[in-house]
Design a protein around this motif. Structure first.
Motif, short mmCIF file in Angstrom:
data_model
loop_
_atom_site.label_atom_id
_atom_site.label_comp_id
_atom_site.label_asym_id
_atom_site.label_seq_id
_atom_site.Cartn_x
_atom_site.Cartn_y
_atom_site.Cartn_z
N PRO A 130 0.88 -1.19 0.12
CA PRO A 130 -0.23 -0.17 -0.06
C PRO A 130 0.96 1.33 0.01
O PRO A 130 1.85 1.43 0.60
CB PRO A 130 -0.87 -0.01 1.17
CG PRO A 130 -0.82 -1.62 1.60
CD PRO A 130 0.59 -2.09 1.23
N THR A 131 0.25 2.18 -0.58
CA THR A 131 0.92 3.62 -0.77
C THR A 131 1.64 4.11 0.69
O THR A 131 0.61 4.15 1.60
CB THR A 131 0.17 4.65 -1.39
OG1 THR A 131 -0.07 4.27 -2.73
CG2 THR A 131 0.77 6.12 -1.42
N GLY A 132 2.66 4.46 0.96
CA GLY A 132 3.07 4.97 2.21
C GLY A 132 3.49 3.67 3.10
O GLY A 132 3.89 4.13 4.39
N GLY A 187 8.96 3.09 -0.56
CA GLY A 187 9.18 3.50 -1.88
C GLY A 187 10.56 3.38 -2.43
O GLY A 187 10.77 4.03 -3.53
#
Length: 112
Positions: free
Chosen positions: A38-40, A77
């Motif tokens: 998931p993003t983050g 990321g």
């Protein structure tokens, strides 16, 4: 990109990698992953989040075999590519290609 030598030191002029040694490049931005995150969120240690597109690493005009390309475990990321320095020498342009997308170039120092 930042490239780390096999002894975990930062690669650069005066701190070259030996031919045949293993290096790790750290990049920002990835393609599709086999274990999406998931993003983050931090990338998991197990199972690893690997790139699904083929990864090709180049030092100068020589292909450097990649053993892993995916998210750096525990980081958010950050993409890492583990590769082996081919039998070349000098400050060489380095790039990674995921599928048809090529990274910016960095210089990697390989000594004999």
């Amino acid at each position: 990109a930042v490239v780390q030598n096999q002894d975990y030191s930062v690669n650069g002029p005066g701190n070259c990698a030996a031919s045949g040694s293993y290096l790790t490049a750290y990049l920002i931005g990835s393609g599709p992953l086999d274990n999406p995150v998931p993003t983050g969120a931090a990338a998991p240690l197990a199972p690893l989040s690997r790139e699904t597109l083929s990864a090709t690493t180049m030092l100068g005009n020589v292909t450097a075999p990649a053993s892993f390309a995916g998210l750096t475990p525990g980081s958010v990321g950050l993409v890492q590519v583990n590769f082996q320095a081919p039998n070349v020498a000098g400050d060489l342009p380095f790039s990674v290609q995921f599928g048809s997308f090529t990274s910016n170039q960095a210089l990697v120092c390989v000594g004999q």
